[in-house]
Design a protein around this motif. Sequence first.
Motif, short mmCIF file in Angstrom:
data_model
loop_
_atom_site.label_atom_id
_atom_site.label_comp_id
_atom_site.label_asym_id
_atom_site.label_seq_id
_atom_site.Cartn_x
_atom_site.Cartn_y
_atom_site.Cartn_z
N UNK A 362 5.55 4.05 56.87
CA UNK A 362 6.13 4.50 58.15
C UNK A 362 6.34 6.00 58.19
N UNK A 363 5.85 6.72 57.18
CA UNK A 363 5.93 8.18 57.15
C UNK A 363 4.71 8.73 57.89
N UNK A 364 4.90 9.10 59.14
CA UNK A 364 3.82 9.41 60.06
C UNK A 364 3.43 10.88 59.95
N UNK A 365 2.12 11.13 59.88
CA UNK A 365 1.65 12.51 59.85
C UNK A 365 1.99 13.20 61.17
N UNK A 408 19.85 20.11 71.26
CA UNK A 408 18.68 20.22 72.13
C UNK A 408 17.46 19.73 71.36
N UNK A 409 16.92 18.58 71.78
CA UNK A 409 15.72 18.03 71.16
C UNK A 409 14.49 18.69 71.78
N UNK A 410 13.63 19.26 70.93
CA UNK A 410 12.46 19.97 71.41
C UNK A 410 11.20 19.11 71.43
N UNK A 411 11.33 17.84 71.02
CA UNK A 411 10.21 16.91 71.06
C UNK A 411 10.53 15.78 72.04
N UNK A 412 9.61 14.85 72.17
CA UNK A 412 9.85 13.70 73.05
C UNK A 412 10.99 12.85 72.50
N UNK A 413 11.80 12.28 73.41
CA UNK A 413 12.92 11.42 73.00
C UNK A 413 12.36 10.03 72.71
N UNK A 414 11.92 9.82 71.48
CA UNK A 414 11.35 8.51 71.15
C UNK A 414 11.42 8.27 69.65
N UNK A 416 9.08 7.62 66.29
CA UNK A 416 7.75 7.77 65.71
C UNK A 416 7.86 7.34 64.25
N UNK A 417 7.26 6.17 63.93
CA UNK A 417 7.38 5.66 62.57
C UNK A 417 8.83 5.42 62.22
N UNK A 418 9.29 6.05 61.16
CA UNK A 418 10.68 5.88 60.72
C UNK A 418 11.60 6.97 61.26
N UNK A 419 11.13 7.72 62.26
CA UNK A 419 11.89 8.87 62.75
C UNK A 419 12.33 8.64 64.19
N UNK A 461 25.35 18.28 61.17
CA UNK A 461 24.37 18.13 62.25
C UNK A 461 23.17 17.28 61.82
N UNK A 462 22.78 17.37 60.55
CA UNK A 462 21.65 16.56 60.08
C UNK A 462 22.01 15.09 60.04
N UNK A 463 23.28 14.76 59.86
CA UNK A 463 23.71 13.36 59.89
C UNK A 463 23.70 12.81 61.31
N UNK A 464 24.01 13.66 62.28
CA UNK A 464 24.13 13.21 63.66
C UNK A 464 22.79 13.09 64.37
N UNK A 465 21.85 13.99 64.08
CA UNK A 465 20.66 14.12 64.91
C UNK A 465 19.34 13.92 64.17
N UNK A 466 19.41 13.61 62.91
CA UNK A 466 18.20 13.37 62.12
C UNK A 466 18.23 11.89 61.71
N UNK A 467 17.95 11.02 62.68
CA UNK A 467 18.20 9.60 62.50
C UNK A 467 16.92 8.82 62.27
N UNK A 468 17.12 7.57 61.82
CA UNK A 468 16.05 6.61 61.69
C UNK A 468 16.27 5.48 62.69
#
Length: 676
Positions: A362-365, A408-414, A416-419, A461-468
């Motif tokens: 699930x680690x997507x390129x 502020x998320x700079x990518x799509x709100x979705x 992707x794999x495990x991210x 911040x990494x705990x709040x916004x870097x989720x699986x």
Amino acid sequence: MTRLAVTGLAWLAASLILAGGAAAQPGGEADDVVVVTGTRSGEAADATILPVTRIDAETRLQTSAHHPSELLARVPGVRLHRGNGAEHLTAIRSPVLTGGAGAGAFLFLEDGIPLRAAGFANVNGLFEALTGSSGGVEVVRGPGSALQGSNGLHGVVNFLTPSPAETADGFEAELGSFGRRRGRMVIARPGDTVSALFSVAGQHEDGWRDAAGLDRVEALVRIDGETPRFDWRATAALVNLQQETAGFVRGPDAYRDLDLARSNDDPEAFRDAQALRLALTLNGQADARTHWQVTPYARANEMDFLMHFVPSEALEESGHSSVGVLGSITRQTGWGEWVLGADVEASTGTLRETQSRPTIFSFIQGEHYDYAVDSALAALYGQGQWSLSDALRLQAGLRLERIRYDYDNRLADDIVGRYQRVADRGDAYDLVLPHLGISWQIGPSSHLVTRLARGARAPQTAELYRLQPGQVTDGIEPETLDSFEVGYRRAGVRLDWSLTAFAMQKRNVFFRDADGFNVTGGKTRHHGLELALEWQASTTVTLNLAGSWARHLYDFDQPVTTASETIRAGAEIDTAPQWLWNARARWQPTARFSGELEWSHMGRYFTDAGNLHTYGGHDLVHLRARYQWREDVEVFASVRNLLDTRYAERADFAFGSDRYFPGEERGVNIGVRVGF
């Protein structure tokens, strides 16, 4: 070289030019031990209510430390697991903490200013400290005073910049095993109204493991001045780190196999980081009893890190910049003193994670995360100290702190794999941090001290916004730690010693379990004893001992699919040795020669949460010597791991296997100092 480093070097060069106008005078040293971390104004170490230990500049010279772990091991209840190069994991009245828990559980300061903003801490945070140029280090075990805020949970480490008026010019160079080269230069210009200091230190090592080299440079400019109305101090610090990183070796007792221990399965891994800090402290007297202090500051850091410990081996690019002000007013009264203060800070941080290698599981390129966070901190505090009698002192303080994040998320709100990329949002956290302490002088040189205190850390911040997938930001609350301690201290002509007992309970413990899910309501319990002793055994021999016994226990249940990581209330927390000892014997038969023999003990500990696997601990012996060859020339040498013990700096059990950061084999270093 990055723009950050170029900017920092330009500032340092300009400051050094300004420093050149002060007339040179010899430096000196104060006789009394004074600590500043608890009050900012300074107080006698044997009378402070905080459990604080000061490591002075002379001890740093005696140790010739290559890593802060060598210095901090001299403090009871403190131990750093050294990783590769400048990396480390910290324990202060705690297990050795990893991930976000390790990043936010300890407050790392420079002259009372946090090295990083509260929500952007780093688990290896001391690689940005001035470990080679400091004028001393103060370590508070347990929560700090009302002057310290978020992240001062299990402990506070405050690096102090050296005073230009009390520091001599000098140069040192050192060579050693594993391609080690280390150097430092100090230029000090004391003057009547302006004093200045420039210090630069650098170290290189090829690495005793394959593809594990290190290059690190730090520079400091400090200028002190006096005016009729106030005193001022300006500092600029720059740290640049470039290192190759070696990971775990795997298999039962793999660290004992020297060929395996030297190997590196991740030769492409690296960590490159820069940090720049600027501060200006103004001190003045409003009247004979009222003192004020204002410190505006700015910081910036950035880091590129190849995440070699996960299958993606993604590149993490992160950094943040801040501006802030610390302000306080201290008033002396007939019954004691009080201080009122306010701290404000604004920060902007970014994080980007990209996987270049092909998709695996699930680690997507491609891009995993790319976001920015604006952070604002505001705090008010008050602290008072009352002399209830000639022998009895009471200290009480309260700090109110609010931290807000705008994400502020700079990518799509979705997903992707495990991210999982969280949609834009704002979060705010309020901290209420009280403490109460009593010091009772029960004899001419004896004190009984007791203290109640609360420490806290806002979520990172990494705990709040870097989720699986399956994880949510809502429900993550600040961790709190309530601490009670009682200690006895005795200072004698030949024998100084202290004994401290503590009990702590931590709530809202946040971590990610072995199944990859957020745990937001964990609880842990901690209790133990700490002993510090210094004995002048004879006119030539001094003995020091710093030791602790502690138990760190889970206080909740958390089943997971892996039995070795299932948490049960009452079980020992993993990587939490009960026994830590550090003993030193210093022999100085003449004024020109001194030697030190050091014994360091790491007790047995469990390597998994289920308490099914263990590491047996280890004992290390180090030898150091100094010889004053001429009046201003000193030769020094050291042998680390004198007995060539096979040991693990860190042991862990994960993914069905024992894993180790192998400890370094015996190494020899020799160097020379001119001046100092």
